[in-house]
Scaffold this motif. Structure first.
Motif, PDB file in Angstrom:
ATOM      1  N   ALA A 258       0.831  -1.214   0.000  1.00  0.00           N
ATOM      2  CA  ALA A 258       0.000   0.000   0.000  1.00  0.00           C
ATOM      3  C   ALA A 258       0.860   1.255   0.000  1.00  0.00           C
ATOM      4  CB  ALA A 258      -0.922  -0.010   1.226  1.00  0.00           C
ATOM      5  N   GLU A 259       1.929   1.241   0.782  1.00  0.00           N
ATOM      6  CA  GLU A 259       2.836   2.386   0.809  1.00  0.00           C
ATOM      7  C   GLU A 259       3.488   2.593  -0.550  1.00  0.00           C
ATOM      8  OE1 GLU A 259       7.063   3.713   2.910  1.00  0.00           O
ATOM      9  OE2 GLU A 259       5.946   1.985   3.674  1.00  0.00           O
ATOM     10  N   SER A 260       3.903   1.501  -1.192  1.00  0.00           N
ATOM     11  CA  SER A 260       4.548   1.586  -2.496  1.00  0.00           C
ATOM     12  C   SER A 260       3.594   2.137  -3.548  1.00  0.00           C
ATOM     13  CB  SER A 260       5.057   0.204  -2.903  1.00  0.00           C
ATOM     14  OG  SER A 260       5.633   0.234  -4.188  1.00  0.00           O
ATOM     15  N   GLU A 261       2.382   1.630  -3.574  1.00  0.00           N
ATOM     16  CA  GLU A 261       1.416   2.080  -4.581  1.00  0.00           C
ATOM     17  C   GLU A 261       1.007   3.528  -4.354  1.00  0.00           C
ATOM     18  OE1 GLU A 261      -1.681  -0.814  -4.401  1.00  0.00           O
ATOM     19  OE2 GLU A 261      -0.620  -2.211  -5.743  1.00  0.00           O
ATOM     20  N   VAL A 293      10.351   0.232  -9.968  1.00  0.00           N
ATOM     21  CA  VAL A 293       9.748   1.463 -10.473  1.00  0.00           C
ATOM     22  C   VAL A 293      10.608   2.628 -10.009  1.00  0.00           C
ATOM     23  CG1 VAL A 293       7.715   2.959 -10.403  1.00  0.00           C
ATOM     24  CG2 VAL A 293       7.431   0.468 -10.413  1.00  0.00           C
ATOM     25  N   ASN A 294      11.157   3.382 -10.967  1.00  0.00           N
ATOM     26  CA  ASN A 294      11.979   4.554 -10.657  1.00  0.00           C
ATOM     27  C   ASN A 294      11.121   5.808 -10.767  1.00  0.00           C
ATOM     28  OD1 ASN A 294      14.316   2.892 -10.516  1.00  0.00           O
ATOM     29  ND2 ASN A 294      14.482   2.952 -12.740  1.00  0.00           N
ATOM     30  N   ILE A 328       0.727  -1.675 -13.068  1.00  0.00           N
ATOM     31  CA  ILE A 328       1.071  -0.550 -12.195  1.00  0.00           C
ATOM     32  C   ILE A 328       0.114   0.618 -12.375  1.00  0.00           C
ATOM     33  CG2 ILE A 328       2.850   1.186 -11.688  1.00  0.00           C
ATOM     34  CD1 ILE A 328       4.926  -0.914 -12.539  1.00  0.00           C
ATOM     35  N   CYS A 329      -0.162   0.973 -13.636  1.00  0.00           N
ATOM     36  CA  CYS A 329      -0.948   2.195 -13.880  1.00  0.00           C
ATOM     37  C   CYS A 329      -2.235   1.956 -14.666  1.00  0.00           C
ATOM     38  CB  CYS A 329      -0.088   3.232 -14.604  1.00  0.00           C
ATOM     39  SG  CYS A 329       0.652   2.636 -16.140  1.00  0.00           S
ATOM     40  N   GLY A 330      -2.608   0.697 -14.877  1.00  0.00           N
ATOM     41  CA  GLY A 330      -3.849   0.417 -15.579  1.00  0.00           C
ATOM     42  C   GLY A 330      -3.810   0.887 -17.023  1.00  0.00           C
ATOM     43  N   ASN A 331      -4.856   1.562 -17.434  1.00  0.00           N
ATOM     44  CA  ASN A 331      -4.938   2.048 -18.814  1.00  0.00           C
ATOM     45  C   ASN A 331      -4.147   3.331 -19.046  1.00  0.00           C
ATOM     46  OD1 ASN A 331      -6.643  -0.065 -19.569  1.00  0.00           O
ATOM     47  ND2 ASN A 331      -8.468   1.051 -18.874  1.00  0.00           N
TER      48      ASN A 331
END
Length: 742
Positions: A258-261, A293-294, A328-331
Motif C-alpha cells: 500500500a505504501e509503495s502504490e 519502479v523509478n 502498475i498504472c492500468g490504462n
C-alpha cells in the motif's frame, strides 16, 4: 560577579568526585579481598557476601558501598564485613543460613561438608566458590554435600553423599537448589514482566527484522537454542518459522504494498526497471527477472519478480513488460515514460518504443560495460594468448607435486602464506571472463615466487621429466609475458572498476555520453602505457557504444542544467559543441517524437532558444553546487533533484520543451538494484508445484527488496534473498510447502 557565583558549584563538583573516587577505591578493595577468599586465602563469610557499588540518582557517581547476602538478598553497610557476618550469619539472623555449618577451616577434613549456596545472579560463580572450598577441606577432592541443606528428602539422607558427576555436578546442584528456593518463595523481579502489548510490539519488530534482513537471517535461526534462550531472558515467548509466514507476513506485505502504490500514484510518471533477462552463469535455463519502479524524486520501488526461461522469445519479453506496466498504472500507460533493462531482446524494447511514442527505452550501462569485457575476450588476440599462457603455467605448477611444493615454499618465504593458482572450470568459449581474470590475478601476485621456482633444483628435475617444463620456464623468464599479462589485467580492471562505479552510483541517462568519453580517454592512456595500437581496441569500444547508444543520451545531456557550460559572456549554455552532428540530429528527432505532432515545431523553436539563452547564472550555479560526501570523501551534487525542479518551477516559458526535459532528466541508465540469491530461485523452481509457497516467497522478496531500496542500498548483493542454503532447505519445505499447517 559571575566567577564568584560559579565557585561554590565547582567546589561542590570537585568534592563529589573526590568522594566518589574514595567510595570506588573502597569497593575495589573489598572485591579484591573477596576474590582472594574465593581462592581459599581469606575469611569464610565472603562465600555468602558480595560487595555492591551504589550510585547516586542525581549525579550518577558512586556514593556508597554495601554488602549483599547471597542467601536472602539482605543489604548491609560495608564498614565492617566481619561484624556483619557474625551478626547476620552466625547468630541466625539470615533465615537461609544453616547455623550448624561451621567454617571449613575449623573442621577436620573427614567431616567436611560443602554448602552449596548459589546466588541468584550466577550459579557458576557459586560452583567455583565451593570447588575452592572443597580443595581446601577435602584431600580426596570428592564433592560432598550436607544433606540437611535440602530439607524434605530432596537428596538421600547420607552423611557423605558422593556426586556421581564429580566436580562438574556442583553447578547443576546449585541450579537445583536455586529452583527449589524459587518455588518455595517465588518472587517476580520488579519491572521485568512485559505486558501483552509490549510482547506484541516486540514480536512485530522481530518479524520486520526477519523480513527485511532475509538475506542474512534464515528462518532456521529462529529455532536456534541460544536465540530462544535470549527471547526467554528478555521475557518474550519462543517463536517458530510458521508464525512469520502466515497472517503476520500477509499483513506486512499489504502494508508495504500500500505504501509503495501510494508513492506511485503521487508521481506524475515513472520509469520501469527490469533486470535479470541476461542468462545467468550457473548453466540453468531459468532466470529471475526483477522489476522496479523509478520515480522522478530519485526513489526506486520494488514491484515484483518473475521466473522466465533463458530462451524466452522477444515477443514474450515484450508481453511481460507491457503486462507489468499496465499492472502498475492500468490504462494510463502514458504514466510510464520509459524502460531500462539489461541486455536480453533489444527488439522488445524497440517495439514498445515504436508503439508508444512517449517512451524512452534504454539498455543497462552496467551490462554494457560487462559485455565490453566479453568483446575484448573474443576479439582481441592478446587476451586469448595471455589466457592460454596463464592456464598452461597454472596447470604445470598445480599438478606437478615437486613444482607445487617448491612454489609453496617460496610463497611462504615471500608472502607468508600459500595458495594454488585458480584455474577456470569452463572453456574460454563460454566467455565468462571472471574465472580467467582471477587466474591472471593469482599469476601476477605470485610473480616473485614463480621466478624463484625456476632457480630451485626441483625445476631442473622436472625439466628432465616433463617436456612442458622448458616451455613454461622460458615463458616465466620472458619479460614480454609479464608485460602482456599486466596489460590485459590493467584493461580488464579499468573496465570492471568503471562498471562497479556505474553499479554503485546508478548514473542517470544524461551521464552516459560522459561515461563513455571517460572510458575512451582511459583506454587511450592504457594503450600509450603498454605500447599497444589503439585501432583494434577503439573499434571494439565504438561497436559496443553503438549497440548501447540511445538518442536520449544526447538529449538529456543537452537539457540537464547540470551540464551547462559558462561561456565568455557569462551565460550558462547547453554543451552542444560536445555532440557530433549526428547526435545533434538525434536530439531533434527524439524531441519531435516525444511531443504531440502539433507541438513538434514549438518544441524545436524552444530548443533553439535554450541553445542561445541557456539558464540564469544564479540558478545554474545553484543546480551545479557540490558538497563533499562524508562517507566517500567525493564531491557530489548537493541536490540532485534541482535539475528537474528548475524546469518545473523556473523555466516555465518552455512549455513543450519543459515537458520533455522533466521526463528525460530523471531516467536511470542502469537496471541495477539488487540480485536474488540463486539458491532461492532454485528452491522455488524445485517446489514450483506449490502455488502458496511461490506466493509467500514473492511476498518475502517484496518486503526485503522494498526495505533495501528504502535505505537506498543499490549494491548488487547476491545474498539479499539467501533463504535457501543447506539446512535452511528443510525449514523452507516445512514453512512453504506444508501449507496445511499455516
Amino acid at each position: 560577579m559571575a566567577a564568584t557565583n560559579t565557585t561554590p558549584a565547582v567546589d561542590s563538583a570537585s568534592a563529589d568526585e573526590a568522594a566518589a573516587k574514595a567510595v570506588h577505591k573502597r569497593y575495589e578493595g573489598l572485591v579484591t579481598v573477596r576474590n582472594k577468599a574465593m581462592k581459599g586465602k581469606g575469611a569464610w563469610y565472603w562465600a555468602h557476601l558480595e560487595p555492591l557499588l551504589v550510585h547516586s540518582t542525581e549525579t550518577g557517581l558512586p556514593k556508597a558501598v554495601k554488602l549483599r547476602c547471597f542467601l536472602c538478598d539482605a543489604v548491609f553497610s560495608a564498614s565492617n564485613p566481619s561484624r556483619t557476618a557474625s551478626e547476620h550469619l552466625k547468630r541466625g539472623t539470615c533465615p537461609n543460613f544453616n547455623s550448624a555449618v561451621k567454617p571449613i577451616s575449623s573442621v577436620s577434613p573427614a567431616s567436611t561438608a560443602v554448602v552449596v549456596s548459589p546466588p541468584e545472579a550466577a550459579a557458576a560463580t557459586s560452583s567455583s566458590m565451593h570447588l575452592n572450598h572443597l580443595k581446601r577441606g577435602s584431600p580426596s577432592d570428592s564433592p560432598r554435600v550436607d544433606p540437611t541443606r535440602f530439607g524434605s528428602g530432596l537428596l538421600l539422607q547420607q552423611p557423605h553423599l558422593m556426586l556421581s558427576g564429580g566436580k562438574d555436578d556442583l553447578g547443576a546442584l546449585a541450579m537445583l537448589e536455586d529452583s527449589v528456593k524459587k518455588l518455595k518463595s517465588p518472587k517476580t523481579s520488579p519491572g521485568f514482566a512485559l505486558s501483552k502489548s509490549q510482547v506484541d510490539s516486540a514480536l512485530d519488530h522481530l518479524a520486520d527484522w526477519v523480513y527485511e534482513s532475509c538475506g542474512s537471517v534464515s528462518f532456521s535461526s529462529l529455532e536456534h537454542p541460544k536465540f530462544r534462550a535470549f527471547l526467554t531472558q528478555v521475557g518474550l515467548p519462543p517463536v517458530i518459522p510458521r508464525e512469520f509466514t502466515g497472517t503476520r507476513l500477509d499483513a506486512k506485505f499489504e502494508e508495504v504494498k500500500a505504501e509503495s502504490e501510494a508513492r506511485i500514484r503521487d508521481a506524475m510518471f515513472f520509469q520501469l526497471g527490469s533486470g535479470g533477462w541476461k542468462v545467468n552463469n550457473y548453466g540453468d535455463d531459468d532466470n529471475l527477472v526483477n522489476f522496479t519502479v523509478n520515480l522522478p524524486n530519485g526513489t526506486s520501488l520494488y514491484r515484483r519478480a518473475l521466473f522466465v526461461t533463458g530462451s524466452a522469445p522477444s515477443n514474450y519479453a515484450e508481453e511481460i513488460l507491457l503486462e507489468t506496466i499496465t499492472g502498475i498504472c492500468g490504462n494510463l500507460v502514458q504514466q510510464c515514460v520509459g524502460i531500462v533493462a539489461d541486455r536480453f531482446k533489444s527488439k522488445a524494447l524497440r517495439n514498445l518504443e515504436n508503439q508508444n511514442h512517449w517512451m524512452v527505452n534504454l539498455s543497462c550501462q552496467y551490462q554494457g560495460f560487462n559485455s565490453l569485457i566479453k568483446d575484448f575476450t573474443k576479439e582481441l588476440p592478446l587476451f586469448r594468448t595471455v589466457a592460454e599462457n596463464c592456464l598452461k603455467l597454472a596447470s604445470f605448477v598445480n599438478y606437478n607435486s615437486q613444482i607445487r611444493s617448491s612454489f609453496h615454499k617460496y610463497q611462504l618465504q615471500e608472502y607468508g602464506h600459500t595458495w594454488l593458482l585458480r584455474v577456470p572450470t569452463r572453456e574460454f568459449e563460454d566467455f565468462n571472463f571472471g574465472p580467467v581474470f582471477t587466474m591472471m590475478e593469482d599469476t601476477l601476485r605470485s610473480g616473485r615466487a614463480l621466478q624463484l621456482v625456476l632457480l630451485d633444483e626441483s625445476f631442473n628435475i622436472a625439466s628432465m621429466e616433463d617436456p612442458n617444463a622448458g616451455e613454461v620456464g622460458d615463458m616465466v623468464r620472458n619479460v614480454g609475458f609479464w608485460n602482456d599479462l599486466e596489460a590485459v589485467h590493467a584493461l580488464v580492471k579499468l573496465v570492471k572498476d568503471m562498471a562497479h562505479e556505474i553499479e554503485t552510483e546508478r548514473p542517470l541517462v544524461g551521464q552516459c555520453l560522459i561515461i563513455w568519453n571517460e572510458l575512451r580517454s582511459k583506454v587511450k592512456d592504457w594503450c600509450s602505457k603498454f605500447q599497444i595500437a589503439e585501432g583494434a581496441v577503439d573499434k571494439l569500444i565504438e561497436k559496443r557504444f553503438k549497440k548501447n547508444y540511445h538518442p536520449a543520451w544526447a538529449a538529456a545531456y543537452i537539457l540537464d542544467p547540470l551540464y551547462l557550460i559558462r561561456d565568455t559572456s557569462g551565460k550558462y549554455l547547453p554543451p552542444f559543441k560536445y555532440l557530433t552532428p549526428e547526435q545533434e540530429k538525434d536530439v531533434d528527432r527524439l524531441l519531435t517524437r516525444l511531443v504531440s505532432r502539433d507541438e513538434a515545431h514549438i518544441a524545436l523553436m524552444e530548443l533553439m532558444k535554450w541553445r542561445t539563452e541557456g539558464l540564469d547564472p544564479v540558478y545554474a550555479q545553484a543546480v551545479q553546487m557540490k558538497e563533499r560526501d562524508p562517507v566517500t570523501g567525493k564531491m557530489r551534487i548537493a541536490n540532485p533533484q534541482s535539475s528537474r525542479l528548475v524546469w518545473e518551477t523556473y523555466l516555465t516559458e518552455f512549455k513543450s520543451l519543459g515537458k520533455v526535459a522533466v521526463r528525460l532528466i530523471f531516467l536511470n541508465a542502469t537496471s541495477c538494484g539488487f540480485k536474488c540469491n540463486w539458491s532461492l530461485w532454485r528452491w522455488v523452481c524445485a517446489h514450483g508445484h506449490s502455488r502458496t509457497a511461490l506466493d509467500k516467497v514473492q511476498k518475502l522478496m517484496f518486503i526485503a527488496a522494498h526495505n533495501k531500496l528504502e535505505r537506498r542500498d543499490f549494491s548488487s548483493d547476491e545474498d539479499l534473498f539467501a533463504l535457501a542454503n543447506g539446512e535452511d532447505d528443510d525449514v523452507l519445505n516445512e514453512v512453504f510447502v506444508d501449507t496445511s499447517s499455516v
